[in-house]
Design a protein around this motif. Sequence first.
Motif, PDB file in Angstrom:
ATOM      1  N   LYS A  11      43.689  16.089  18.868  1.00 48.57           N
ATOM      2  CA  LYS A  11      43.230  16.998  20.130  1.00 48.57           C
ATOM      3  C   LYS A  11      41.605  16.678  20.187  1.00 48.57           C
ATOM      4  O   LYS A  11      41.093  15.994  19.456  1.00 48.57           O
ATOM      5  N   PHE A  12      41.400  17.254  21.306  1.00 50.25           N
ATOM      6  CA  PHE A  12      39.871  16.971  21.687  1.00 50.25           C
ATOM      7  C   PHE A  12      38.954  17.609  20.843  1.00 50.25           C
ATOM      8  O   PHE A  12      39.141  18.776  20.225  1.00 50.25           O
ATOM      9  N   GLN A  13      38.001  17.008  20.450  1.00 50.63           N
ATOM     10  CA  GLN A  13      36.892  17.460  19.636  1.00 50.63           C
ATOM     11  C   GLN A  13      35.508  17.854  20.459  1.00 50.63           C
ATOM     12  O   GLN A  13      34.711  18.574  19.974  1.00 50.63           O
ATOM     13  N   VAL A  14      35.512  17.626  21.764  1.00 50.93           N
ATOM     14  CA  VAL A  14      34.572  18.357  22.915  1.00 50.93           C
ATOM     15  C   VAL A  14      35.259  19.053  24.011  1.00 50.93           C
ATOM     16  O   VAL A  14      36.502  18.878  24.151  1.00 50.93           O
ATOM     17  N   THR A  15      34.276  19.626  24.533  1.00 52.98           N
ATOM     18  CA  THR A  15      34.716  20.466  25.760  1.00 52.98           C
ATOM     19  C   THR A  15      34.404  20.029  26.869  1.00 52.98           C
ATOM     20  O   THR A  15      33.233  19.589  27.335  1.00 52.98           O
ATOM     21  N   ASP A  35      46.818  13.632  25.404  1.00 52.83           N
ATOM     22  CA  ASP A  35      48.312  12.825  25.728  1.00 52.83           C
ATOM     23  C   ASP A  35      47.864  12.339  27.138  1.00 52.83           C
ATOM     24  O   ASP A  35      49.008  11.850  27.848  1.00 52.83           O
ATOM     25  N   ARG A  36      46.635  11.976  27.602  1.00 51.61           N
ATOM     26  CA  ARG A  36      46.582  11.155  28.781  1.00 51.61           C
ATOM     27  C   ARG A  36      45.001  10.612  28.858  1.00 51.61           C
ATOM     28  O   ARG A  36      44.305  10.969  28.030  1.00 51.61           O
ATOM     29  N   LEU A  37      44.977   9.955  29.898  1.00 52.99           N
ATOM     30  CA  LEU A  37      43.668   9.078  30.190  1.00 52.99           C
ATOM     31  C   LEU A  37      42.971   9.198  31.700  1.00 52.99           C
ATOM     32  O   LEU A  37      44.032   8.895  32.291  1.00 52.99           O
ATOM     33  N   SER A  38      41.982   9.821  31.836  1.00 50.06           N
ATOM     34  CA  SER A  38      41.467  10.112  33.360  1.00 50.06           C
ATOM     35  C   SER A  38      40.346   9.305  33.625  1.00 50.06           C
ATOM     36  O   SER A  38      39.600   8.796  32.719  1.00 50.06           O
ATOM     37  N   PHE A  39      40.258   9.113  35.005  1.00 44.36           N
ATOM     38  CA  PHE A  39      39.284   8.579  35.409  1.00 44.36           C
ATOM     39  C   PHE A  39      38.652   9.262  36.619  1.00 44.36           C
ATOM     40  O   PHE A  39      39.246   9.800  37.546  1.00 44.36           O
ATOM     41  N   SER A  76      37.763   8.353  27.096  1.00 41.71           N
ATOM     42  CA  SER A  76      37.853   7.351  26.818  1.00 41.71           C
ATOM     43  C   SER A  76      37.564   7.233  25.202  1.00 41.71           C
ATOM     44  O   SER A  76      38.369   6.604  24.697  1.00 41.71           O
ATOM     45  N   PRO A  77      36.760   7.935  24.568  1.00 42.87           N
ATOM     46  CA  PRO A  77      36.485   8.125  23.127  1.00 42.87           C
ATOM     47  C   PRO A  77      37.741   8.610  22.387  1.00 42.87           C
ATOM     48  O   PRO A  77      38.105   8.187  21.427  1.00 42.87           O
ATOM     49  N   GLU A  78      38.545   9.466  22.972  1.00 43.56           N
ATOM     50  CA  GLU A  78      39.683   9.997  22.644  1.00 43.56           C
ATOM     51  C   GLU A  78      40.493   9.290  22.656  1.00 43.56           C
ATOM     52  O   GLU A  78      41.285   9.089  21.782  1.00 43.56           O
ATOM     53  N   TRP A  79      40.935   8.408  23.720  1.00 45.52           N
ATOM     54  CA  TRP A  79      41.779   7.516  23.821  1.00 45.52           C
ATOM     55  C   TRP A  79      41.662   6.309  22.645  1.00 45.52           C
ATOM     56  O   TRP A  79      42.769   5.948  22.168  1.00 45.52           O
ATOM     57  N   GLU A  80      40.506   5.837  22.561  1.00 44.62           N
ATOM     58  CA  GLU A  80      40.425   4.797  21.634  1.00 44.62           C
ATOM     59  C   GLU A  80      40.489   5.375  20.093  1.00 44.62           C
ATOM     60  O   GLU A  80      40.726   4.495  19.315  1.00 44.62           O
ATOM     61  N   SER A  81      40.242   6.593  19.962  1.00 46.66           N
ATOM     62  CA  SER A  81      40.151   7.199  18.786  1.00 46.66           C
ATOM     63  C   SER A  81      41.765   7.327  17.959  1.00 46.66           C
ATOM     64  O   SER A  81      41.602   7.406  16.677  1.00 46.66           O
ATOM     65  N   LEU A  82      42.840   7.240  18.774  1.00 45.96           N
ATOM     66  CA  LEU A  82      43.984   7.620  18.444  1.00 45.96           C
ATOM     67  C   LEU A  82      45.022   6.119  18.578  1.00 45.96           C
ATOM     68  O   LEU A  82      44.592   5.401  19.551  1.00 45.96           O
TER      69      LEU A  82
END
Length: 344
Positions: free
Chosen positions: A201-205, A158-162, A188-194
């Motif tokens: 949900k995140f697939q990595v930790t 639900d967010r994008l962080s830098f 960034s991969p999660e942002w582009e995947s949706l």
Amino acid sequence: MWNGNSSLLDSVLHGHPPCVEWSNSTEGALYHLGNTLLWLGYMGGSGAFGALYIFGCLAPAFLCHALWGWQLACGAVPAVAWNGLLGALCVLQLAHIIYRLQRNRLPGEEFRSLYAGVFLPLGVPVAVFKEVAAACNSQVLSLAEEETYASEGKTPIDRLSFLLSGRIRVSLEGQFLHYIFPYQFMDSPEWESLGPSEEGKFQVTLTAETDCRYISWRRRKLRLLLCRDRYISCLFSVMLGSDIADKLYALNDKLFARSNVRLDIRLPSLYHVLAPPSSADRGSAHQALAPPASAPEPGTAEGNPEPPGQPPRSAASGDHLPGRPSHRLQRGRAPLAPTDTPNL
């Protein structure tokens, strides 16, 4: 014609009444100080700070000349008027430059470093960067050492962080994948995947390996900004694409064959070749490939012998049976890269 010009020149040079109170002490300290400030002022450079230096020297120089004209014995009213006017204009210009610098001032040292290190080389104006910073409320967040930013299968996207400072460790099922360093996106991969209206949900930790500082944009708010401003949308598209490429190459550095030949994760089916099957897949594959009890052994006279020179197929080869998807390829699990391969 020449006589007319000579008479005009004589009237300019000698037509005025002589000053009976003229003395050799007319050019005093104020006169020399003003000229010195003029000389220093015209040595300034370009840019906002160069203009600040120039007008900062010119204003007191004209003020010194105005005071010098006021102290003349004969009273030089034009000198006082002109130098006073020029000094006032320099003061106004100086105030305008200071106002512009204050208006373009970025909130906080970390935002100024971010602009100078990332956005300024891309030619992004300060006004545009302030809009980007306002989208994250100009707030810098913190992560303590070993604090988790996102957990696989639990944290919603639900967010994008830098990341501004520190180092983030990315892992999948306890296996290390790569690091996230300062001035890189954290998800960034999660942002582009949706898509804009999708959820996931995140697939990595993501775990902070050191004390970290980062900025974060809420997904909905950033999407509205990208839809409203095409320039910012193109800017984030370029930055996200470059960041994902860097992460892919970081994963690529972890993969190598037994003969020390580096592999490329862009090769098709590399994940299926390198990733060993799970215990459930290995058991099902053994059951499917095991011959029946009454069937003759392969290679005997009763059975069909295998072609010479071709090794027998086994479940450990990594091939999956048709119609039986691998546990790693089920829905909701993204096979980013082999995680069980030895580290380089």
